[in-house]
Design an enzyme around this catalytic site. Sequence first.
Site, short mmCIF file in Angstrom:
data_model
loop_
_atom_site.label_atom_id
_atom_site.label_comp_id
_atom_site.label_asym_id
_atom_site.label_seq_id
_atom_site.Cartn_x
_atom_site.Cartn_y
_atom_site.Cartn_z
N ASP A 1 -3.08 -0.65 4.92
CA ASP A 1 -2.52 -0.98 3.61
C ASP A 1 -1.00 -1.16 3.63
O ASP A 1 -0.40 -1.47 2.59
CB ASP A 1 -2.92 0.09 2.58
CG ASP A 1 -4.39 -0.05 2.22
OD1 ASP A 1 -4.86 -1.19 2.06
OD2 ASP A 1 -5.08 0.98 2.12
N ASP B 1 -10.65 -5.43 2.31
CA ASP B 1 -9.32 -5.60 1.69
C ASP B 1 -8.27 -6.06 2.69
O ASP B 1 -7.20 -6.55 2.30
CB ASP B 1 -8.77 -4.29 1.09
CG ASP B 1 -9.81 -3.24 0.82
OD1 ASP B 1 -10.96 -3.41 1.23
OD2 ASP B 1 -9.45 -2.24 0.20
#
Length: 383
Positions: free
Chosen positions: A99, A163
């Site tokens: 992330d 993601d």
Amino acid sequence: MNKLPPRHYEKRQFEEHLQKVVNFTESNISKIGINNPKIGDENLQYTYCGASDWVSSFWTGQLWLCYQLSGKESFKNSAGFRKEYFNELLKMPDCHDHDLGFQYSLSCVAGYKLTGDSEYKQMAIQAADSLYMRFRRIGKYIVAWNETHILGPEKTQGKVIIDSLQNTALLFWASEQNHSPVLRNAALAHAHTMAENIVRDDYSTYHTYNFDPVTQKPLRGETFQGYADESCWARGQAWAIHGFAQTYIYSGDEKFLELAKNLARYAMQHLHQDAVPIWDYLLPEDQVQYKDSSAGAVTAAGFMLIAGLCEGEEAVFYEQWAMHLVKGLMEQCDLTDNPDAKGLLNHGASFVAKGMSDNLLPYGDYYYMEALMRICGHQRYFW
Ligand code: GLY
């Protein structure tokens, strides 16, 4: 091609709404202060991120988008107050995971692009280097999480998650800055591995995919936040649509654009008339049918990305679908008429199995704004 959505939409109403979103965001600057929104509570107030959190950059990204649109110093200053947070995070390598892409694209790449401040550039390049360390050369993928993740080392050391295709934007950007293909090649190899394994034959997606951590051979798909391993988590599908379209922009490889279109068609086929996705496209009817406004926002932004890569009727088709989704969010989830609300969208489903099923979500807010901006023809983003 799937059928067009049931109504025809004009751009004007979205332009007016985008201005309302900017005004609403400005009114929340002093209330949110130096905090980074994490998830909303039942009073439509945000709780805030700790020292490292995958969602920590979305409010910053929203502030930078507002600065870009309005030129107002209040947005720039408020986004700038967050530099220290992201500087501290760079000093905590044990907290780094895939992330980093979300975290540094929307804070430091954005800050560098809009202000030219070279400190932002250095920070984003350092984050990209840390992200690159997660690349597994034999398996050709970027490992998502750390061995300290709740799933434990056996499950996490060979795991990719859907993601990640947003996160690789940081690698593509840094590669251009460094004039070196190394990071770009890793991002591309990862995208090919994702396309081959995490996308099913019917263009639905797994949330995560496991590789053998030692041999790095592909093993199986698995969910973490979706309903079941073989279901289709709506926000995951959205990350894939947006992410593969973006990968096409960076790579020019038509395969990724075709894939994004097929993933988009799967979502269209599974959306209901009201256009706000149920949190999992294959959720059995006996389950509570929570909506996920964040999935709608990311999907709409992804549809607009695809529209921008097509011509003629095909472009109109994706654009009308994006407007249909955003209109659904405006009619059912939008909070810009509520001066007490801290976020833009209600009814986001962060993690239903953990009871986080009907909340404000900062990524819903950020992508709602990105989708509105794309509909209104704005071309500049931080991915
Ligand atoms: N990155 C996890 C999520 O979309 O909730």
